[in-house]
Design a protein around this motif. Structure first.
Motif, mmCIF file in Angstrom:
data_model
loop_
_atom_site.group_PDB
_atom_site.id
_atom_site.type_symbol
_atom_site.label_atom_id
_atom_site.label_comp_id
_atom_site.label_asym_id
_atom_site.label_seq_id
_atom_site.Cartn_x
_atom_site.Cartn_y
_atom_site.Cartn_z
ATOM 1 N N TYR A 1 -13.395 5.769 -0.373
ATOM 2 C CA TYR A 1 -12.987 6.026 -1.758
ATOM 3 C C TYR A 1 -11.927 5.004 -2.153
ATOM 4 O O TYR A 1 -11.010 4.703 -1.402
ATOM 5 C CB TYR A 1 -12.412 7.440 -1.902
ATOM 6 C CG TYR A 1 -11.898 7.710 -3.283
ATOM 7 C CD1 TYR A 1 -12.786 8.033 -4.305
ATOM 8 C CD2 TYR A 1 -10.545 7.594 -3.577
ATOM 9 C CE1 TYR A 1 -12.329 8.243 -5.597
ATOM 10 C CE2 TYR A 1 -10.080 7.801 -4.862
ATOM 11 C CZ TYR A 1 -10.976 8.125 -5.866
ATOM 12 O OH TYR A 1 -10.526 8.325 -7.140
ATOM 13 N N ASN B 1 -5.677 1.748 -17.608
ATOM 14 C CA ASN B 1 -7.072 1.656 -17.195
ATOM 15 C C ASN B 1 -7.201 2.102 -15.760
ATOM 16 O O ASN B 1 -6.429 1.701 -14.898
ATOM 17 C CB ASN B 1 -7.572 0.213 -17.326
ATOM 18 C CG ASN B 1 -8.117 -0.042 -18.710
ATOM 19 O OD1 ASN B 1 -9.130 0.526 -19.093
ATOM 20 N ND2 ASN B 1 -7.424 -0.866 -19.467
ATOM 21 N N ARG B 2 -8.161 2.954 -15.525
ATOM 22 C CA ARG B 2 -8.377 3.464 -14.182
ATOM 23 C C ARG B 2 -9.875 3.459 -13.908
ATOM 24 O O ARG B 2 -10.668 3.808 -14.779
ATOM 25 C CB ARG B 2 -7.842 4.896 -14.095
ATOM 26 C CG ARG B 2 -7.694 5.430 -12.682
ATOM 27 C CD ARG B 2 -7.474 6.930 -12.696
ATOM 28 N NE ARG B 2 -6.204 7.326 -13.299
ATOM 29 C CZ ARG B 2 -5.066 7.507 -12.630
ATOM 30 N NH1 ARG B 2 -5.029 7.307 -11.347
ATOM 31 N NH2 ARG B 2 -3.967 7.888 -13.248
ATOM 32 N N SER C 1 -12.784 4.043 -10.383
ATOM 33 C CA SER C 1 -12.862 4.390 -8.967
ATOM 34 C C SER C 1 -14.275 4.226 -8.438
ATOM 35 O O SER C 1 -15.238 4.201 -9.205
ATOM 36 C CB SER C 1 -12.372 5.823 -8.748
ATOM 37 O OG SER C 1 -13.086 6.714 -9.572
ATOM 38 N N LEU C 2 -14.337 4.093 -7.134
ATOM 39 C CA LEU C 2 -15.597 3.881 -6.430
ATOM 40 C C LEU C 2 -15.641 4.814 -5.238
ATOM 41 O O LEU C 2 -14.630 4.993 -4.554
ATOM 42 C CB LEU C 2 -15.653 2.450 -5.885
ATOM 43 C CG LEU C 2 -16.039 1.321 -6.812
ATOM 44 C CD1 LEU C 2 -15.810 0.000 -6.106
ATOM 45 C CD2 LEU C 2 -17.479 1.447 -7.237
ATOM 46 N N GLU C 3 -16.777 5.376 -4.959
ATOM 47 C CA GLU C 3 -16.922 6.228 -3.793
ATOM 48 C C GLU C 3 -18.222 5.865 -3.090
ATOM 49 O O GLU C 3 -19.211 5.557 -3.764
ATOM 50 C CB GLU C 3 -16.943 7.688 -4.250
ATOM 51 C CG GLU C 3 -16.731 8.655 -3.116
ATOM 52 C CD GLU C 3 -16.666 10.107 -3.593
ATOM 53 O OE1 GLU C 3 -16.685 10.353 -4.808
ATOM 54 O OE2 GLU C 3 -16.628 10.988 -2.723
ATOM 55 N N GLY D 1 -21.065 5.448 -5.702
ATOM 56 C CA GLY D 1 -20.805 6.036 -7.007
ATOM 57 C C GLY D 1 -19.697 5.266 -7.698
ATOM 58 O O GLY D 1 -18.741 4.847 -7.063
ATOM 59 N N SER D 2 -19.850 5.060 -9.012
ATOM 60 C CA SER D 2 -18.837 4.327 -9.769
ATOM 61 C C SER D 2 -18.461 5.113 -11.006
ATOM 62 O O SER D 2 -19.332 5.658 -11.696
ATOM 63 C CB SER D 2 -19.387 2.962 -10.191
ATOM 64 O OG SER D 2 -18.566 2.402 -11.193
ATOM 65 N N SER D 3 -17.150 5.151 -11.277
ATOM 66 C CA SER D 3 -16.692 5.873 -12.475
ATOM 67 C C SER D 3 -17.085 5.148 -13.753
ATOM 68 O O SER D 3 -16.881 5.664 -14.837
ATOM 69 C CB SER D 3 -15.172 6.021 -12.424
ATOM 70 O OG SER D 3 -14.565 4.749 -12.520
ATOM 71 N N ARG E 1 -24.503 7.472 -12.304
ATOM 72 C CA ARG E 1 -23.319 7.152 -11.518
ATOM 73 C C ARG E 1 -23.648 6.734 -10.092
ATOM 74 O O ARG E 1 -23.084 5.791 -9.570
ATOM 75 C CB ARG E 1 -22.385 8.364 -11.510
ATOM 76 C CG ARG E 1 -21.065 8.100 -10.852
ATOM 77 C CD ARG E 1 -20.053 9.130 -11.267
ATOM 78 N NE ARG E 1 -19.805 9.053 -12.705
ATOM 79 C CZ ARG E 1 -19.361 10.058 -13.437
ATOM 80 N NH1 ARG E 1 -19.124 11.235 -12.878
ATOM 81 N NH2 ARG E 1 -19.166 9.907 -14.725
ATOM 82 N N TYR F 1 -14.841 2.262 -19.488
ATOM 83 C CA TYR F 1 -15.425 3.453 -20.105
ATOM 84 C C TYR F 1 -16.602 3.046 -20.983
ATOM 85 O O TYR F 1 -16.834 3.602 -22.040
ATOM 86 C CB TYR F 1 -14.363 4.203 -20.917
ATOM 87 C CG TYR F 1 -13.049 4.341 -20.179
ATOM 88 C CD1 TYR F 1 -12.943 5.216 -19.097
ATOM 89 C CD2 TYR F 1 -11.931 3.574 -20.533
ATOM 90 C CE1 TYR F 1 -11.752 5.333 -18.394
ATOM 91 C CE2 TYR F 1 -10.735 3.690 -19.829
ATOM 92 C CZ TYR F 1 -10.650 4.569 -18.760
ATOM 93 O OH TYR F 1 -9.477 4.684 -18.067
ATOM 94 N N TYR G 1 -19.660 3.407 -20.967
ATOM 95 C CA TYR G 1 -20.772 4.303 -21.267
ATOM 96 C C TYR G 1 -20.356 5.407 -22.233
ATOM 97 O O TYR G 1 -21.176 6.153 -22.726
ATOM 98 C CB TYR G 1 -21.321 4.912 -19.964
ATOM 99 C CG TYR G 1 -20.438 5.968 -19.339
ATOM 100 C CD1 TYR G 1 -20.646 7.323 -19.622
ATOM 101 C CD2 TYR G 1 -19.397 5.627 -18.496
ATOM 102 C CE1 TYR G 1 -19.825 8.306 -19.068
ATOM 103 C CE2 TYR G 1 -18.580 6.597 -17.927
ATOM 104 C CZ TYR G 1 -18.795 7.930 -18.222
ATOM 105 O OH TYR G 1 -17.977 8.895 -17.680
ATOM 106 N N LEU G 2 -19.031 5.520 -22.475
ATOM 107 C CA LEU G 2 -18.503 6.583 -23.316
ATOM 108 C C LEU G 2 -18.217 6.047 -24.707
ATOM 109 O O LEU G 2 -17.787 4.918 -24.865
ATOM 110 C CB LEU G 2 -17.171 7.070 -22.745
ATOM 111 C CG LEU G 2 -17.170 8.069 -21.603
ATOM 112 C CD1 LEU G 2 -15.758 8.165 -21.052
ATOM 113 C CD2 LEU G 2 -17.624 9.425 -22.106
#
Lengths: 656, 521
Positions: free
Chosen positions: A200, A225-226, A228-230, A254-256, A263, A309, A311-312
């Motif tokens: 993570y 800006n934040r 994350s990757l898992e 997975g990517s935020s 994702r 962000y 995609y939002l």
């Protein structure tokens, strides 16, 4: 423990960089060495001074017949084009004095950074083949800086000193762990290596600033800006009889940066190897000392895009100065940002085969690799057709590319004696990159303009189009007279409609090299060592924007206020009166060979300490027909390029 | 040793558990940005989003004057709606030339542009951006969405007004797109947001769409003169309908002059007036309060402190100052030395720059009337119509003198008068006597007395096009007017039209601007 100090003066005055770094490593073993803890921590203090890079363009365009200084000037004695004697009288349109741009601006920043990593490695005492490994790391940086320009700078249009206070935090955290199981299964003569784990990572950036606007210091909005990757990952490797290698891996990332639906994505890979050398039929080979065949297929993912962000649907409020009058009040505005809700992972599918070989006891060795890579759902920020989204540029999955290549590397030990060695390394890579689909339009004529240039507003010189390299230029075909002189404004009427329109612009040449190579020689004689590296690119072209942007008569003389600007000397060859930005006249071959590195060293051995003295030069010379400053420009657009430095370093190395 | 290690191990394991349990990939903005799911929790958002639709005409981004641009692929200052609209409507005509060397800017006046012209391309991007913004507003404010957010009562009726204004603003931009580009791409709130190539619409079909939209909001938008200053009302809708019908023959081949009479009459009877103040007051820093606003039906508002951009009025005032002109007289800190007018336009005024007609606001000191070289600011008279000083000569609110307070009168009563008179002449009915009365109201303001008045026999189409020039020059009307009178390309000659100093005619395909090649497939 290790301490490091570096300082470096840049090419421009006031570009200065100083670094102090302290490195600390602690290792501790527990439980009969079954548990090992390693702490690594690095503290870095950077002090930077940044030059105003606008000075490069200003130096190119500034009237060279003017002196740098002018004792009567209100601008701290720097010459500036002006209409009077106050600090408000500069000609706003005129080129600024480049030295004044550099010397009248201060921009200093301090960056405090700590990079720490704690590693835990544990061997299970009841099952020694099993290991657990854990990494917890963080990288934290605090930046603060101050930029200022006095009232007496012609580049400051306000009636107070311009100031910009900026600060920020940059923090990356990482936590990963995995289990590793290694065993030799002697019964079937196989070495087994299994790994499974989880990782993570989080990236956090926070920045804020205060800037002089309309004569007063205004706080700009804080930007945070934040992302994350898992990942979950597993890998299995088998080494059968030290002849056949088989390895397979699977990861789920997975990517935020993508919506819940897109994702997570899975990325499998397999590879096989055959150590031919270890086969019985090779046992008696007098020629080969190493022979190995490799092949692999794998998919990897990419999510490295600018926006977090994307995609939002995000809304941005307006700041001071961007409000709208409704009646007697000024209303803040709220802007919906562009987005692509279907944004997803870019996938790279790579197939490769390779051969490693060594002959005559590895005195001559090398490898040959061939790859075929398909990129699907390529992520890029591109112009989006007007009206389809909420801006003119959108980060989206734009299409597919295919790249193919062959890479050859050869090593030869030409001389191998006790006190004299001469090694030669040569590598050459052939590559071919092509866009195979653009998802915005199915029409084969559809293209996306790319490659912004200087001159005019928002102009592009490259295109993305099916069947072409992504750095392909998009130009008019220049017509030349019998003397080989370009005829101004005369272009080939490609579609034969008796007029020159945009439809006559053609895809022509590209910035990607067809092949590139490198040659390194290393020679050791007793305690003396000497090495040098040549590197070259071939089949690549550059759009000379410094010529097209300033190499016409109008660039120097057609000015809105009473000043002249400098011309690019190319005007003497082209004789162009007006800008011909899209002529292929400016597409120039940029093949080059560069002497990248020469190093000469001598080792003075000692009882307590060994001393090595060395003299290293980098970027010593370039052999090229290209007329600009440097033929090696990544995107192929030569425009106010920050000059590559030539370094000569004298070094002393002490080993205790 | 094991004892010491145990807590550390536990600590690590719990950290891992903690981290893996969190849904760490579901990240939302944490600064002042908000998602569409939460932004409308604040009831002010609807008003602020509406303000953005108006800002689309005056500003270039979310930070004044620049720094957070709406359109990212272009220089921000250049990408301003009003600045581009002015350039395309005025620089292409006898009313304006510009001396700058920015890319292909001079091709506008010489009418030698190609589809690669960055100013045309940028106007196209900006128009469609404005349309996309209004579409998004309409998507976000449907009954279903509002009900889902529990919006009711006063807020809901307030939003209904905003929706009508959003549709007006979209119709306005589609009108500009239809007028400039003929068959532009067509997207509405029914389309998704994504990365697709919107289909083009035929000019006549777009005409019907705009007409239908305007008629649909005519009764739901705030009644004439009842809305807040700066916002559109019913009269703005009528005004746009009048313009649509006046040019209907150009767009569809079918004249609609009776409708022009109908809708200009509605505008004229709505209570606006030609105030008893000098013509120049319409173009000063305090034109929202100095009396001139009585005439203004729909302004694009600017403010030196609150509404700052490098386009719009900032461009129009700064760029028209050069030569021996003193920027301080115009309430600004500097001149950008670009805009002037042609000798042919000056001659539309009887007596040229020295005309008794007070609308001839030219700066002639050190300027040459004839243009020999477009790049030389002193070739051609400068136009001193727009200023950032109030009626007492005081500079506007921005102490740096960079950004003006002056509002741009997009629609005003004088234009309705002139449209009425033109429709009468083109057989739309109405009354010639009434038309003459209207014209003379404008003439009396221009001359200060009745010495410039006309009679019924003076009222001809030639008179109208020239009078529109005299009354409305530099108000971004000229190109459309000249095309309607067939004087833009095949007829009509002025300095440097066609790229030659004396001017020449050009081909009629230039009545429509080219759509950028990358958007045409």
């Amino acid at each position: 423990m290790n301490f490091n100090h570096t300082d470096q003066q840049g090419v421009l005055k006031k570009d200065f960089y100083e670094r102090n770094a302290l490195n600390l490593t602690l290792t501790q073993n527990f439980l009969d060495n079954d548990l090992k803890l390693t702490l690594n921590s690095k503290g870095i203090l950077d002090e930077n001074s940044f030059a105003d890079q606008g000075a490069i363009g200003a130096a190119v365009a500034f009237d060279p017949t003017q002196s740098v200084f002018d004792p009567t000037s209100p601008f701290d004695g720097f010459f500036e084009f002006r209409g009077g004697d106050t600090t408000d009288d500069e000609f706003r349109q005129a080129t600024r004095n480049p030295l004044a741009l550099l010397l009248q601006r201060d921009n200093n920043a301090k960056n405090k950074r700590n990079i720490s990593n704690l590693n835990v490695d544990y061997r299970f005492s009841f099952l020694p083949e099993l290991r657990f490994n854990l990494n917890a790391g963080f990288d934290y940086a605090e930046l603060s800086g101050y930029e200022t320009r006095p009232i007496t700078s012609a580049a400051n249009n306000q009636s107070v000193r311009f100031e910009n206070f900026y600060e920020g935090i940059n923090r990356n955290t990482l936590l990963d762990f995995y289990f590793n199981y290694k065993n030799d299964l002697d019964a079937i003569d196989t070495k087994l290596d299994l790994t499974a784990g989880h990782s993570y990572q989080e990236f956090f950036i926070n920045s804020k600033s205060r800037t002089t606007q309309n004569n007063s210091l205004v706080a700009n909005p804080v930007s945070i800006n934040r992302n994350s990757l898992e990942s979950y990952f597993a890998r299995a490797s088998f080494d059968i009889s030290n002849r056949y290698l088989i390895s397979a891996s699977y990861r789920r990332d997975g990517s935020s940066r993508f919506s819940e639906d897109n994702r997570w994505s899975s990325f499998p890979s397999v590879s096989i190897g055959w150590k031919i050398m270890n086969e019985s039929f090779m046992e008696n080979s007098n020629v080969f000392s190493n022979l190995k065949l490799r092949a692999g297929y794998g998919i990897t993912g990419n999510q490295e895009i600018g926006p977090n962000y994307g995609y939002l649907g995000i809304y941005t409020p307006s700041q001071r100065g961007a409000n709208v009058q409704f009646g007697n009040t000024f209303v803040n505005t709220l802007r919906p940002e562009e987005f692509d809700e279907n944004l997803k992972w870019e996938e790279l599918k790579t197939t490769n085969v390779g051969l490693d070989f060594g002959i005559f006891n590895n005195r001559f060795s090398g490898s040959v690799d061939a790859y075929y890579r398909e990129t699907k759902d390529l992520l890029a920020t591109v112009p989006v057709p007007a009206g389809a989204n909420l801006s003119d540029l959108l980060t989206t999955n734009v299409g597919e590319t295919v790249s193919r290549g062959i890479e050859v590397g050869l090593d030869a030990a030409i001389i191998q004696r006790e006190d004299f060695n001469w090694n030669v390394n040569y590598n050459i890579s052939f590559q071919d990159l092509e866009i195979t689909a653009l998802s915005l339009g199915n029409d084969p004529n559809f293209f996306i303009p790319q490659g912004g240039i200087g001159g005019g507003v928002g102009n592009n010189i490259q295109i993305w189009k099916e069947g072409f390299d992504p750095t392909t230029f998009f130009v008019y075909r220049q017509v030349y007279n019998n003397e080989g002189q370009p005829i101004e404004g005369a272009y080939v009427d490609v579609n034969g409609d008796n007029q020159i329109t945009e439809a006559d612009r053609q895809a022509y040449k590209k910035a990607t090299p067809d092949y590139f190579m490198g040659l390194t020689n290393t020679i050791n004689y007793k305690n003396l060592d000497f090495s040098f590296t040549f590197r070259g690119n071939f089949g690549n072209y550059v759009y000379n924007n410094t010529q097209s942007g300033n190499g016409f008569v109008g660039a120097g003389t057609v000015t809105p206020q009473a000043y002249y600007a400098n011309l690019n000397a190319n005007v003497l060859e082209s004789n162009f009166e007006a800008a011909q930005l899209f002529s292929d006249y400016y597409i120039r071959s940029a093949d080059f060979v560069r002497l990248d590195n020469v190093s000469l060293g001598y080792l003075f051995p000692g009882d307590v300490v060994d001393v090595r003295a060395s003299l290293t030069g980098t970027n010593l010379f370039v052999i090229t027909d290209y007329e600009g400053l440097d033929p090696e420009i990544g995107n192929g657009i030569d425009n106010n390029f920050y000059p590559r430095t030539r370094n000569v370093v004298l070094g002393l190395n002490l080993s205790f | 040793m094991y004892r010491n290690f145990k807590p550390v191990m536990i600590l690590f394991l719990s950290t891992i558990l903690l981290w893996s349990c969190q849904d760490d990939l579901e990240l939302k903005p944490e600064d002042n940005r908000e998602t569409s799911a939460t932004v409308f929790d604040n009831p002010d958002s609807y008003r602020e989003f509406t303000a953005k639709l108006y800002a689309g005409l005056s500003l270039s981004g979310q930070q004044g004057p620049s720094g957070n641009a709406d359109l990212q692929g272009l220089d921000e200052g250049f990408s301003n709606y009003m600045r581009l609209f002015f350039k395309l409507q005025e620089l292409t005509t006898d009313e304006a030339v510009i001396g700058w060397n920015d890319g292909t800017i001079k091709d506008l006046h010489s009418q030698t542009w190609t589809s690669g012209n960055e100013f045309i391309r940028t106007m196209y991007s900006r128009l469609l951006y404005q349309i996309a913004l209004t579409n998004e507003f309409l998507r976000q404010t449907t009954d279903a969405k509002l009900d889902g957010r529990g919006v009711s009562g006063d807020l809901k009726s307030e939003i209904a007004e905003y929706r009508a204004e959003a549709r007006f603003l979209r119709a306005l931009s589609y009108y500009h797109a239809m007028d400039l580009f003929g068959n532009p791409p067509f997207v509405t709130e029914e389309d998704p947001i994504g990365a697709f190539l919107p289909p083009q619409i035929k000019r006549a079909d777009l005409f019907s769409y705009i007409e239908g939209e305007l008629l649909a909001i005519e009764s739901t938008i705030v009644p004439a003169r009842q809305n807040e200053y700066g916002r559109a009302d019913q009269a703005a809708v009528w005004m746009l309908l009048s313009k649509l019908y006046l040019n209907a023959e150009v767009y569809t081949g079918q004249g609609r002059y009776t409708d022009v009479i109908t809708y200009t009459t509605k505008v004229i009877q709505a209570g606006y007036s030609i105030p008893d103040v000098p013509y120049q007051y319409l173009f000063l820093a305090d034109n929202d309060t100095n009396g001139a606003q009585e005439e203004v039906i729909f302004p694009i508002t600017f403010d030196g402190l609150n509404t700052q951009a490098y386009g719009g009025m900032t461009f129009m005032i700064h760029a028209s100052i050069g030569g021996s002109m003193d920027p301080a007289d115009f309430g600004v800190s500097s001149g950008w030395a670009g805009l002037r007018t042609t000798q042919q336009f000056v001659d539309l005024f009887p007596g040229g720059a020295e005309s008794e007609d007070k609308r001839a606001i030219f700066y002639t000191d050190g300027q040459k009337k004839e243009i020999d070289n477009i790049s030389v600011f002193t070739d051609g008279y400068a136009v001193a119509k727009f200023k950032n000083v109030d009626i007492n000569g005081e500079q506007g609110s921005d102490s740096t003198g960079e950004f003006p307070d002056t509002d741009f009168p997009m629609f005003r009563l004088a234009d309705a008068y002139l449209m009425y008179a033109e429709a009468v002449l083109r057989g739309g009915g109405g009354s010639t006597g009434q038309a003459v009365t209207y014209i003379n109201e404008l003439k009396e303001r221009a001359y200060g007395d009745s010495s410039g008045n006309i009679t019924a026999s003076d009222l001809t189409l030639d008179f109208i096009i020239n009078e529109r020039g005299r009354e409305l020059y530099w108000e971004a009307q000229r190109r459309t007017d000249l095309i309607r009178f067939n004087l833009f390309t095949e007829n009509g000659v002025w300095a440097f039209k066609g790229g030659v100093p004396q001017g020449t005619t050009t081909a009629s395909f230039r009545n429509i601007m080219p759509i950028p090649a990358s958007d045409l497939v």
